[in-house]
Design a protein around this motif. Structure first.
Motif, mmCIF file in Angstrom:
data_model
loop_
_atom_site.group_PDB
_atom_site.id
_atom_site.type_symbol
_atom_site.label_atom_id
_atom_site.label_comp_id
_atom_site.label_asym_id
_atom_site.label_seq_id
_atom_site.Cartn_x
_atom_site.Cartn_y
_atom_site.Cartn_z
ATOM 1 N N ILE A 1 -22.451 -46.079 24.578
ATOM 2 C CA ILE A 1 -21.454 -45.247 23.895
ATOM 3 C C ILE A 1 -20.293 -46.154 23.500
ATOM 4 O O ILE A 1 -19.822 -46.956 24.311
ATOM 5 N N LYS A 2 -19.841 -46.026 22.264
ATOM 6 C CA LYS A 2 -18.727 -46.854 21.799
ATOM 7 C C LYS A 2 -17.731 -46.023 20.995
ATOM 8 O O LYS A 2 -18.130 -45.181 20.201
ATOM 9 N N ILE A 3 -16.455 -46.286 21.227
ATOM 10 C CA ILE A 3 -15.411 -45.722 20.379
ATOM 11 C C ILE A 3 -15.247 -46.687 19.210
ATOM 12 O O ILE A 3 -14.845 -47.833 19.399
ATOM 13 N N ARG A 4 -15.565 -46.233 18.008
ATOM 14 C CA ARG A 4 -15.540 -47.133 16.854
ATOM 15 C C ARG A 4 -14.167 -47.259 16.224
ATOM 16 O O ARG A 4 -13.690 -48.343 15.927
ATOM 17 N N ARG A 5 -13.511 -46.126 16.013
ATOM 18 C CA ARG A 5 -12.206 -46.150 15.345
ATOM 19 C C ARG A 5 -11.487 -44.823 15.570
ATOM 20 O O ARG A 5 -12.105 -43.824 15.933
ATOM 21 N N PHE A 6 -10.187 -44.841 15.288
ATOM 22 C CA PHE A 6 -9.408 -43.604 15.371
ATOM 23 C C PHE A 6 -8.220 -43.703 14.435
ATOM 24 O O PHE A 6 -7.814 -44.786 14.009
ATOM 25 N N GLU A 7 -7.671 -42.543 14.115
ATOM 26 C CA GLU A 7 -6.484 -42.475 13.271
ATOM 27 C C GLU A 7 -5.577 -41.384 13.809
ATOM 28 O O GLU A 7 -6.026 -40.281 14.109
ATOM 29 N N ARG A 8 -4.286 -41.702 13.942
ATOM 30 C CA ARG A 8 -3.308 -40.734 14.419
ATOM 31 C C ARG A 8 -2.441 -40.285 13.246
ATOM 32 O O ARG A 8 -2.003 -41.105 12.433
ATOM 33 N N PHE A 9 -2.187 -38.982 13.158
ATOM 34 C CA PHE A 9 -1.369 -38.427 12.086
ATOM 35 C C PHE A 9 -0.138 -37.756 12.688
ATOM 36 O O PHE A 9 -0.261 -36.888 13.552
ATOM 37 N N LEU A 10 1.051 -38.175 12.225
ATOM 38 C CA LEU A 10 2.308 -37.560 12.647
ATOM 39 C C LEU A 10 2.901 -36.837 11.454
ATOM 40 O O LEU A 10 3.035 -37.424 10.372
ATOM 41 N N LEU A 11 3.253 -35.598 11.635
ATOM 42 C CA LEU A 11 3.791 -34.789 10.539
ATOM 43 C C LEU A 11 5.019 -35.459 9.928
ATOM 44 O O LEU A 11 5.961 -35.807 10.626
ATOM 45 N N GLY A 12 4.988 -35.664 8.602
ATOM 46 C CA GLY A 12 6.124 -36.242 7.900
ATOM 47 C C GLY A 12 6.228 -37.746 7.973
ATOM 48 O O GLY A 12 7.148 -38.336 7.390
ATOM 49 N N GLU A 13 5.303 -38.402 8.666
ATOM 50 C CA GLU A 13 5.368 -39.854 8.809
ATOM 51 C C GLU A 13 5.278 -40.532 7.437
ATOM 52 O O GLU A 13 4.393 -40.243 6.635
ATOM 53 N N GLY A 14 6.220 -41.438 7.161
ATOM 54 C CA GLY A 14 6.198 -42.179 5.912
ATOM 55 C C GLY A 14 6.947 -41.518 4.767
ATOM 56 O O GLY A 14 7.160 -42.131 3.719
ATOM 57 N N LEU A 15 7.362 -40.267 4.953
ATOM 58 C CA LEU A 15 8.099 -39.575 3.892
ATOM 59 C C LEU A 15 9.577 -39.928 3.946
ATOM 60 O O LEU A 15 10.150 -40.095 5.019
ATOM 61 N N GLU A 16 10.208 -40.014 2.773
ATOM 62 C CA GLU A 16 11.643 -40.225 2.718
ATOM 63 C C GLU A 16 12.325 -38.866 2.811
ATOM 64 O O GLU A 16 12.069 -37.972 2.006
ATOM 65 N N VAL A 17 13.172 -38.720 3.808
ATOM 66 C CA VAL A 17 13.849 -37.444 4.025
ATOM 67 C C VAL A 17 15.133 -37.410 3.219
ATOM 68 O O VAL A 17 15.964 -38.318 3.288
ATOM 69 N N LYS A 18 15.308 -36.369 2.422
ATOM 70 C CA LYS A 18 16.503 -36.226 1.607
ATOM 71 C C LYS A 18 17.692 -35.916 2.507
ATOM 72 O O LYS A 18 17.665 -34.975 3.297
ATOM 73 N N THR A 19 18.771 -36.708 2.362
ATOM 74 C CA THR A 19 19.904 -36.571 3.289
ATOM 75 C C THR A 19 21.199 -36.124 2.619
ATOM 76 O O THR A 19 22.260 -36.172 3.228
ATOM 77 N N ASN A 20 21.159 -35.718 1.337
ATOM 78 C CA ASN A 20 22.369 -35.218 0.670
ATOM 79 C C ASN A 20 22.970 -34.078 1.481
ATOM 80 O O ASN A 20 22.268 -33.154 1.871
ATOM 81 N N ASN A 21 24.292 -34.124 1.708
ATOM 82 C CA ASN A 21 24.881 -33.032 2.471
ATOM 83 C C ASN A 21 25.161 -31.825 1.563
ATOM 84 O O ASN A 21 25.131 -31.919 0.342
ATOM 85 N N PHE A 22 25.438 -30.695 2.178
ATOM 86 C CA PHE A 22 25.582 -29.444 1.439
ATOM 87 C C PHE A 22 26.758 -29.494 0.458
ATOM 88 O O PHE A 22 26.671 -29.001 -0.663
#
Length: 220
Positions: A188-209
């Motif tokens: 038995i072998k673990i070949r590969r895996f991928e982890r996904f984090l919500l919003g990872e890599g997205l630029e968050v808009k920071t303009n204030n109100f």
């Protein structure tokens, strides 16, 4: 005096280890009915037999997923075995699910084995250790020895197979896999895996109100 081994004892040991009935009986007889000693003996036996199968080809298997509560972390994992018979077993699916959950819980894990870590990453981590303040004034031989020890610890943090299994901290993921190799008698072998984090890599808009309202007024 030799303790009589009951069917209930054998079943209990089988449920705890997944080993065959005959092997469980022999282990209990050898340990004079002591479950803990029998478990350890079976585990050692399983690990030894698993090592002999590590070079065999694994062309079957499955892709399993795990989504953590809240749906903000997800993992996909490919785990391989030798036959579709094993890949269909509920325990094989559970193994894949458990390992996917482990990956979700261990955010520092990025590789299956330490040997998978690229040389440039190893070199970078080693240089970081050498630059730490508590090592600056130490003799070079002592500094190198301490840095290497810390490096090995860091590489284990990055390696999935070196993690303690979150459901049983007494064994590593590598030992968990080898126990299942012993259970089915195939590699038995673990070949590969991928982890996904919500919003990872997205630029968050920071303009204030306030700025947003001002821009709206000016554009009217």
């Amino acid at each position: 005096m030799f303790k009589k081994i009951s069917v209930e004892n054998i079943k209990e040991l089988r449920n705890k280890t997944g080993a065959g009935m005959t092997d469980c009986k022999k282990a209990l007889e050898a340990s004079d009915g002591q479950i803990d000693i029998a478990i350890e003996a079976l585990r050692k036996k399983g690990l030894a037999s698993a090592d002999k199968k590590s070079s065999r080809i694994t062309a079957e298997g499955l892709i399993e997923s795990y989504i953590h509560a809240g749906s903000r972390i997800g993992v996909l994992i490919e785990i391989n075995c030798e036959t579709d018979f094993v890949s269909r077993q509920p325990k094989f699916h559970q193994l894949a699910k458990d390992i996917a959950m482990q990956i979700a819980a261990c955010q520092s894990v990025a590789y299956v084995f330490i040997s998978d870590i690229p040389d440039n990453i190893v070199t970078y981590e080693y240089s970081l250790e050498l630059q730490k303040e508590d090592l600056v004034d130490k003799p070079s031989n002592i500094r190198d020895k301490i840095a290497n020890g810390r490096l090995n610890k860091r590489l284990k943090e990055l390696s999935l197979m070196d993690q303690n299994f979150i459901k049983n901290m007494e064994i590593t993921i590598e030992e968990l896999v080898k126990q299942h190799i012993a259970l089915w008698g195939e590699n038995i072998k673990i070949r590969r895996f991928e982890r996904f984090l919500l919003g990872e890599g997205l630029e968050v808009k920071t303009n204030n109100f306030r700025d947003e309202v001002s821009n709206m007024i000016q554009n009217k």
